[in-house]
Structure formats: C-alpha cells, structure tokens
Write an enzyme that holds these catalytic residues in place. Sequence first.
Site, PDB file in Angstrom:
ATOM      1  N   TYR A   1       0.814  -1.208   0.000  1.00 17.57           N
ATOM      2  CA  TYR A   1       0.000   0.000   0.000  1.00 17.57           C
ATOM      3  C   TYR A   1       0.853   1.267   0.000  1.00 17.57           C
ATOM      4  O   TYR A   1       0.398   2.318  -0.439  1.00 17.57           O
ATOM      5  CB  TYR A   1      -0.901   0.037   1.242  1.00 17.57           C
ATOM      6  CG  TYR A   1      -2.253  -0.609   1.060  1.00 17.57           C
ATOM      7  CD1 TYR A   1      -2.362  -1.935   0.681  1.00 17.57           C
ATOM      8  CD2 TYR A   1      -3.418   0.122   1.273  1.00 17.57           C
ATOM      9  CE1 TYR A   1      -3.595  -2.519   0.525  1.00 17.57           C
ATOM     10  CE2 TYR A   1      -4.659  -0.458   1.118  1.00 17.57           C
ATOM     11  CZ  TYR A   1      -4.751  -1.784   0.743  1.00 17.57           C
ATOM     12  OH  TYR A   1      -5.972  -2.365   0.582  1.00 17.57           O
TER      13      TYR A   1
ATOM     14  N   LYS B   1       3.178 -15.185   1.881  1.00 19.31           N
ATOM     15  CA  LYS B   1       3.494 -16.055   0.748  1.00 19.31           C
ATOM     16  C   LYS B   1       5.010 -16.259   0.746  1.00 19.31           C
ATOM     17  O   LYS B   1       5.711 -15.809  -0.174  1.00 19.31           O
ATOM     18  CB  LYS B   1       3.013 -15.421  -0.563  1.00 19.31           C
ATOM     19  CG  LYS B   1       1.508 -15.452  -0.751  1.00 19.31           C
ATOM     20  CD  LYS B   1       0.993 -16.772  -1.295  1.00 19.31           C
ATOM     21  CE  LYS B   1       1.413 -16.987  -2.734  1.00 19.31           C
ATOM     22  NZ  LYS B   1       1.018 -18.354  -3.208  1.00 19.31           N
TER      23      LYS B   1
ATOM     24  N   ASP C   1      -2.813 -17.941   0.422  1.00 21.69           N
ATOM     25  CA  ASP C   1      -3.823 -18.534  -0.470  1.00 21.69           C
ATOM     26  C   ASP C   1      -4.460 -19.758   0.185  1.00 21.69           C
ATOM     27  O   ASP C   1      -5.688 -19.929   0.179  1.00 21.69           O
ATOM     28  CB  ASP C   1      -3.217 -18.874  -1.851  1.00 21.69           C
ATOM     29  CG  ASP C   1      -1.985 -19.764  -1.770  1.00 21.69           C
ATOM     30  OD1 ASP C   1      -1.392 -19.889  -0.678  1.00 21.69           O
ATOM     31  OD2 ASP C   1      -1.609 -20.345  -2.811  1.00 21.69           O
TER      32      ASP C   1
ATOM     33  N   ASP D   1      -6.362  -7.097   3.760  1.00 24.82           N
ATOM     34  CA  ASP D   1      -7.511  -6.453   3.112  1.00 24.82           C
ATOM     35  C   ASP D   1      -8.432  -7.522   2.515  1.00 24.82           C
ATOM     36  O   ASP D   1      -9.642  -7.518   2.724  1.00 24.82           O
ATOM     37  CB  ASP D   1      -6.997  -5.499   2.026  1.00 24.82           C
ATOM     38  CG  ASP D   1      -8.118  -4.709   1.370  1.00 24.82           C
ATOM     39  OD1 ASP D   1      -9.026  -4.268   2.105  1.00 24.82           O
ATOM     40  OD2 ASP D   1      -8.083  -4.555   0.139  1.00 24.82           O
TER      41      ASP D   1
ATOM     42  N   ASP E   1     -12.193  -9.179   4.211  1.00 23.25           N
ATOM     43  CA  ASP E   1     -13.484  -9.155   3.508  1.00 23.25           C
ATOM     44  C   ASP E   1     -14.063 -10.566   3.425  1.00 23.25           C
ATOM     45  O   ASP E   1     -15.260 -10.778   3.608  1.00 23.25           O
ATOM     46  CB  ASP E   1     -13.334  -8.595   2.079  1.00 23.25           C
ATOM     47  CG  ASP E   1     -13.659  -7.102   2.009  1.00 23.25           C
ATOM     48  OD1 ASP E   1     -13.481  -6.423   3.039  1.00 23.25           O
ATOM     49  OD2 ASP E   1     -14.076  -6.639   0.928  1.00 23.25           O
TER      50      ASP E   1
HETATM   51  C1  IPM Z   1     -10.446  -1.305   3.853  1.00 20.59           C
HETATM   52  C2  IPM Z   1     -10.696  -0.644   2.531  1.00 20.59           C
HETATM   53  C3  IPM Z   1      -9.561   0.327   2.276  1.00 20.59           C
HETATM   54  C4  IPM Z   1      -8.306  -0.476   2.078  1.00 20.59           C
HETATM   55  C5  IPM Z   1      -9.786   1.323   1.125  1.00 20.59           C
HETATM   56  C6  IPM Z   1     -11.076   2.082   1.292  1.00 20.59           C
HETATM   57  C7  IPM Z   1      -8.619   2.256   0.992  1.00 20.59           C
HETATM   58  O1  IPM Z   1     -10.858  -1.588   1.528  1.00 20.59           O
HETATM   59  O2  IPM Z   1     -10.319  -0.595   4.851  1.00 20.59           O
HETATM   60  O3  IPM Z   1     -10.387  -2.537   3.880  1.00 20.59           O
HETATM   61  O4  IPM Z   1      -8.027  -0.979   0.980  1.00 20.59           O
HETATM   62  O5  IPM Z   1      -7.573  -0.621   3.054  1.00 20.59           O
HETATM   63 MG    MG Z   2     -10.930  -3.589   2.253  1.00 19.44          MG
END
Ligand code: IPM
Ligand code: MG
Length: 368
Positions: free
Chosen positions: A142, A192, A225, A249, A253
């Site tokens: 990032y 990884k 993975d 990230d 999710d």
């Molecule tokens: C998160 C989001 C952020 C990220 C974005 C909005 C920059 O997806 O907080 O997970 O990628 O970190």
């Molecule tokens: Mg995110």
Amino acid sequence: MSNPSLLILAGDGIGPEVMAEVKKIIAWYGDKRALKFDVSEDLVGGCAYDVHGKPLADETMAKAQEVDAVLLGAVGGPQYDNLDFSVKPERGLLRLRKEMDLYANLRPAQCFDALADFSSLKKDVVAGLDIMIVRELTSGVYFGEPRGIFTEGNERVGINTQRYTESEIARVARSAFELARKRGNKVCSMEKANVMESGVLWREVVQKVHDEEYPDVQLSHMYADAGAMQLTRWPKQFDVIVTDNLFGDLLSDLAAMLTGSLGMLPSASLGAPMANGRPKALYEPVHGSAPDIAGQGKANPIACILSFAMALRYSFDQGTEADRLEKAVEKVLADGLRTADLMGPEGGSPVSTSAMGDAVIAALDASL
Ligand code: IPM
Ligand code: MG
C-alpha cells in the site's frame, strides 16, 4: 480531569447516517453511565474534497493526532471516481492511518447466533465463529516505493512495491500475540513465503518474536492462499490471524462475509501508546460508503455501533461497558430486528437505520 476526547469523521455515503446512531449511543453513555466524551466533528473523504479540494485537510489531520480516539464512518462515492489518485476520498483514510502510524488493524469476524443462517456457508461451519484478523496497516504494498505508472520503451508499466522492515513485522506480531493471550491463545500468521522474500522475512520475524517473547501462545504459519481456502473450509480452526496489509484487506473481507453481512463488522486501528497511555486509535466499520443506499435510512448502523464498543474496550479501558453495548446489539438481533441488508431471500419488513439505533438504546436501558 477532563473528559476523553473523540473526533468524529462521518465521511460520505451512509457514513453520516450510521454515525448519527453512534452519537445517540455516546450521549446515552454520558447520561446513563456518567461516561462523558468531548466530541468534535470534521470532514474526511469526498465531503472534505468538496470543501477543501483534498480528502483530509491539514487541520483535520492535526486534530486527529490530538484526540484520544477517532471515529470514522465511511469514505467514497461514484462522483469521485475520476478524481486524480492523490485526492481520491480513500487517500484521506490512508493518510490518517499512515500519519497516526496505526499499524495494527483489528478486524473481528463474529457470527451472531441470530444471523447464522445468513452466511453463504452451512450453519454449522459458521455458528459461534469468533476470529480476529490483525492486519498490518501502515506498510507493505500500500505504501512501498517505488510506485507509479511509468513508461518503459513503448509501453507503460504499473509498479507497486511490497516492503516490510523487521520492526514493522515485529510490532504487529506483538499486537497479535497480546490479543491471542486474551482470547484463544492461538495465532496463525499468513504470508506467501513460497514466492515473496518479504514473506520469508515475515515468517522468520513472527517466529522469532514468538520464541523470545510469547512462547506460551500457539503459533502456526500458512501461505495466504491456503489461508483463504481454510477460512472458507473450516473457519473455526482460527483464533487470531496476523497478516500483511494487502492479504489482510482480502482475507478480512472474506472473513466478514462468513458472518453473513458486511454491515455487522467493526474495526479498530491502533498505534503506539500516547503520553496518556492510550494507544493512537481510529475506529471504523469494515463496510464502505454504500452510495447506492445513502440517504434512504436503509443502512445498518451496527458495524459503526460495534466500532464504538471497540473504542470503549481498547481506548478507554471500559470492557464492561463494551460488553454491555455488544450484548445490547445481540439482543435486538435475537428479538428479530433486521435492517434491509439482513433480509433473507424471502423478504420481510426491514427497520430503518434510526429504528435500529433506537432499539439498541432501548436494550441498553433495559440492561441497567
Ligand atoms: C479497507 C478498505 C480500504 C483499504 C480502502 C477504502 C482504501 O478496503 O479498509 O479494507 O483498501 O484498506
Ligand atoms: Mg478492504
């Protein structure tokens, strides 16, 4: 002694709506539990861009550095999609994370009993699930340099750099081990190491921190993975997962969706302790700004409410009050209250954002 200070950055889309419910809860704690906060508000994301031409004004950044905790709603929206990268709403959030040095991002994925049917996985795979992803938040691909889109010969090349120092890895590993000791005492580290040197170093440093400082915690390593596969196969094998910024990230999710709804999950981003002993901290829901439903009173405020519960726990040492708020949320869900995101395919009548917030307040009242 003065009250602890909070900076509210509600942001864009559904951010202000869900934050409005949190403000009611903050007021409740002041009235009913004599837990008072000095609250200020400011702009972040697209709404800040509209006013200042950038997604986070310097004055706002300075305020964030001074308060005891920042509460953030969400940033972004389609009207900002074509802005230059440097002023996109997301950059406001990334600047807060980087400049406050919030290196440990705690993302719990907990499955509420009342919602176990909402997961896309079988109920017995997710019922009772309680895992914590600790995502490194201030480094890795990032932020690594070089980055950019460059021209090489007759074509362009897009470059981002994965970069981790030993100390960056060690400090987030410590956060994970400390948390594990208060939970199931297990950490699984994901990288990884089979293809990335940064992963080799990650694994080595996490192991060293473990052996020297946390030998009592059970540590395992997994390629990220395979970790994604195991998370969907049998997520309850995990307690704390520690991983880098990008894998975190993705995996967070994935873990979020195991629980049935992204609208339920809070997060805490923590840095080093300040002079008063509290960690630098920002709390925000995992979900985004959901522009498609913004302004309609449809959003689920629970993720934002639970983010405030995390603030009570991690910034203000109010574990009992955090438990109270989490139980209140559990109770309204058990009572059958559902916002639109929690409606099954068979439908039903969803409650509004503010009705959900009011129900949580009623459950808080009932807890006294
Ligand atoms: C998160 C989001 C952020 C990220 C974005 C909005 C920059 O997806 O907080 O997970 O990628 O970190
Ligand atoms: Mg995110």
